[in-house]
Motif scaffolding. Structure first.
Motif, PDB file in Angstrom:
ATOM      1  N   VAL A  79     -27.733  12.451 -53.468  1.00 13.81           N
ATOM      2  CA  VAL A  79     -28.910  11.593 -53.547  1.00 13.81           C
ATOM      3  C   VAL A  79     -28.503  10.134 -53.348  1.00 13.81           C
ATOM      4  CG1 VAL A  79     -30.878  10.908 -54.941  1.00 13.81           C
ATOM      5  CG2 VAL A  79     -29.921  13.213 -55.199  1.00 13.81           C
ATOM      6  N   LYS A  80     -27.439   9.757 -54.049  1.00 15.75           N
ATOM      7  CA  LYS A  80     -26.978   8.371 -53.974  1.00 15.75           C
ATOM      8  C   LYS A  80     -26.603   7.995 -52.545  1.00 15.75           C
ATOM      9  CE  LYS A  80     -24.014   5.078 -56.410  1.00 15.75           C
ATOM     10  NZ  LYS A  80     -23.150   4.876 -57.588  1.00 15.75           N
ATOM     11  N   ALA A  81     -25.996   8.928 -51.822  1.00 19.48           N
ATOM     12  CA  ALA A  81     -25.605   8.654 -50.434  1.00 19.48           C
ATOM     13  C   ALA A  81     -26.826   8.350 -49.576  1.00 19.48           C
ATOM     14  CB  ALA A  81     -24.839   9.843 -49.867  1.00 19.48           C
ATOM     15  N   ILE A  82     -27.885   9.100 -49.784  1.00 18.30           N
ATOM     16  CA  ILE A  82     -29.117   8.860 -49.021  1.00 18.30           C
ATOM     17  C   ILE A  82     -29.657   7.467 -49.327  1.00 18.30           C
ATOM     18  CG2 ILE A  82     -31.504   9.595 -48.695  1.00 18.30           C
ATOM     19  CD1 ILE A  82     -30.618  12.445 -49.313  1.00 18.30           C
ATOM     20  N   ALA A  83     -29.672   7.129 -50.610  1.00 19.25           N
ATOM     21  CA  ALA A  83     -30.182   5.817 -51.006  1.00 19.25           C
ATOM     22  C   ALA A  83     -29.322   4.705 -50.415  1.00 19.25           C
ATOM     23  CB  ALA A  83     -30.222   5.708 -52.525  1.00 19.25           C
ATOM     24  N   GLU A  84     -28.003   4.898 -50.421  1.00 17.52           N
ATOM     25  CA  GLU A  84     -27.130   3.834 -49.907  1.00 17.52           C
ATOM     26  C   GLU A  84     -27.256   3.697 -48.401  1.00 17.52           C
ATOM     27  OE1 GLU A  84     -23.440   4.899 -51.768  1.00 17.52           O
ATOM     28  OE2 GLU A  84     -23.817   3.554 -53.480  1.00 17.52           O
ATOM     29  N   ASP A  85     -27.451   4.814 -47.719  1.00 19.99           N
ATOM     30  CA  ASP A  85     -27.708   4.737 -46.273  1.00 19.99           C
ATOM     31  C   ASP A  85     -28.972   3.920 -46.008  1.00 19.99           C
ATOM     32  OD1 ASP A  85     -25.506   6.221 -45.752  1.00 19.99           O
ATOM     33  OD2 ASP A  85     -26.556   8.032 -45.111  1.00 19.99           O
TER      34      ASP A  85
ATOM     35  N   ALA B 108     -29.700   2.950 -57.273  1.00 21.59           N
ATOM     36  CA  ALA B 108     -28.384   3.456 -56.876  1.00 21.59           C
ATOM     37  C   ALA B 108     -27.317   3.053 -57.897  1.00 21.59           C
ATOM     38  CB  ALA B 108     -28.016   2.948 -55.480  1.00 21.59           C
ATOM     39  N   GLN B 109     -27.470   1.854 -58.452  1.00 24.58           N
ATOM     40  CA  GLN B 109     -26.472   1.397 -59.423  1.00 24.58           C
ATOM     41  C   GLN B 109     -26.463   2.261 -60.675  1.00 24.58           C
ATOM     42  OE1 GLN B 109     -27.326  -2.736 -59.967  1.00 24.58           O
ATOM     43  NE2 GLN B 109     -25.782  -3.401 -58.458  1.00 24.58           N
ATOM     44  N   ASN B 110     -27.638   2.784 -61.026  1.00 24.30           N
ATOM     45  CA  ASN B 110     -27.728   3.599 -62.238  1.00 24.30           C
ATOM     46  C   ASN B 110     -27.333   5.049 -62.000  1.00 24.30           C
ATOM     47  OD1 ASN B 110     -28.521   1.575 -63.950  1.00 24.30           O
ATOM     48  ND2 ASN B 110     -30.697   1.834 -63.455  1.00 24.30           N
ATOM     49  N   CYS B 111     -27.049   5.377 -60.745  1.00 27.92           N
ATOM     50  CA  CYS B 111     -26.718   6.775 -60.435  1.00 27.92           C
ATOM     51  C   CYS B 111     -25.211   6.954 -60.409  1.00 27.92           C
ATOM     52  CB  CYS B 111     -27.327   7.149 -59.075  1.00 27.92           C
ATOM     53  SG  CYS B 111     -26.881   8.809 -58.532  1.00 27.92           S
ATOM     54  N   GLU B 112     -24.768   7.953 -61.146  1.00 28.92           N
ATOM     55  CA  GLU B 112     -23.331   8.207 -61.245  1.00 28.92           C
ATOM     56  C   GLU B 112     -22.719   8.523 -59.882  1.00 28.92           C
ATOM     57  OE1 GLU B 112     -21.508   7.771 -63.843  1.00 28.92           O
ATOM     58  OE2 GLU B 112     -23.126   7.393 -65.278  1.00 28.92           O
ATOM     59  N   GLY B 113     -23.465   9.268 -59.079  1.00 31.38           N
ATOM     60  CA  GLY B 113     -22.921   9.658 -57.783  1.00 31.38           C
ATOM     61  C   GLY B 113     -21.779  10.636 -57.894  1.00 31.38           C
ATOM     62  N   ASP B 114     -21.950  11.605 -58.783  1.00 26.11           N
ATOM     63  CA  ASP B 114     -20.907  12.626 -58.945  1.00 26.11           C
ATOM     64  C   ASP B 114     -21.475  13.997 -58.591  1.00 26.11           C
ATOM     65  OD1 ASP B 114     -22.593  13.229 -61.030  1.00 26.11           O
ATOM     66  OD2 ASP B 114     -21.303  12.353 -62.570  1.00 26.11           O
ATOM     67  N   ASP B 115     -20.844  15.068 -59.093  1.00 26.49           N
ATOM     68  CA  ASP B 115     -21.306  16.409 -58.721  1.00 26.49           C
ATOM     69  C   ASP B 115     -22.301  16.976 -59.731  1.00 26.49           C
ATOM     70  OD1 ASP B 115     -19.548  16.624 -60.755  1.00 26.49           O
ATOM     71  OD2 ASP B 115     -18.309  18.204 -59.870  1.00 26.49           O
TER      72      ASP B 115
END
Lengths: 131, 131
Positions: A79-85, B108-115
């Motif tokens: 999800v984060k990747a989509i947002a960062e894109d 995005a900052q609040n998202c861990e971005g993990d599995d």
DNA sequence: TTAGAGGTTCCCCCTGCTGGAAGGTCAAGA
DNA sequence: TCTTGACCTTCCAGCAGGGGGAACCTCTAA
């Protein structure tokens, strides 16, 4: 519920909701009379779509986000990747607009803006180098 | 000259040049063989259009600018007004994009971005108020 | 003569809806 | 009971600004 109420609860026009069904983003049931019959699940999806679209995600991205939304085993990294894109894309758009803005402001500043025909804006568009 | 050379001299694809003829922005002559025959005047118009489009003017605005370009009695104020309207529009677009950007960056900052599945971005889209 | 690089028209596709026509359905009031 | 009006249905067309590709014609050079 009928499409009218789904529309109110999702802040989406009925036309848009039908369009989303057309492209298979939502699949409401049908009542006996042929009317679309939206469940609260359906309305959740519609609200999700409304919010995602309003944040600038395309339909393709919304489809992806929706599948992640409904995937209990998703990785938040996806999800984060989509947002960062999307942020990167927005940055590019802002840069482009700011560059256009600079050019237009420079041209407008040099233009007298009176009733005479001489105009550096027209000259620039016409490719006149001198002035 | 043929459309190929007009294309090179105007930096516009032949498809676009034909489209501009379709919507009556340019009216090239026709040679005996049916080929479009562009004068240097036509190429000037095409270059003008290329530049104006690249600065963000719509086709409608280009049509207006083109008529001012060819009007010896134009008032530069009319041109300047169009440019200033465009600047205002660009400002609005930039504002909008920056507001989207702020929201997305915060999410995005609040998202861990993990599995793991927990994701404040998805929660926001789903309308979850509490984080 | 033949190949290939140009040119022509035509129609469909893209995004993300929106408008409108022609008709079916439902609830309320006279 | 009938009618009105709000709501629903499907389908078709269109917006911007072109792009892709088919089917066909024309010109030039080897």
């Amino acid at each position: 519920m009928n499409i009218g109420e789904a529309s109110q609860q999702s802040s989406l026009p009925p036309k848009t909701i039908r369009y989303y069904e057309d492209i298979a983003l939502v699949k409401p049931a049908r009542a006996e009379n042929g009317y679309r019959d939206y469940s609260t699940e359906d309305v959740h999806r519609l609200r999700f779509l409304q919010r995602a679209r309003s944040l600038g995600f395309t339909i393709v991205e919304c489809r992806l986000l929706l599948s992640l939304y409904e995937d209990d085993h998703r990785a938040s990294a996806d999800v984060k990747a989509i947002a960062e894109d999307k942020i990167t894309e927005i940055d590019r758009k802002i840069d482009h607009l700011q560059s256009l803005r600079l050019t237009l402001v420079a041209l407008a500043q040099n233009c007298e803006g009176d009733d005479k025909p001489e105009c550096p804006i027209i000259d620039d568009l016409a490719g006149v180098r001198d002035q």
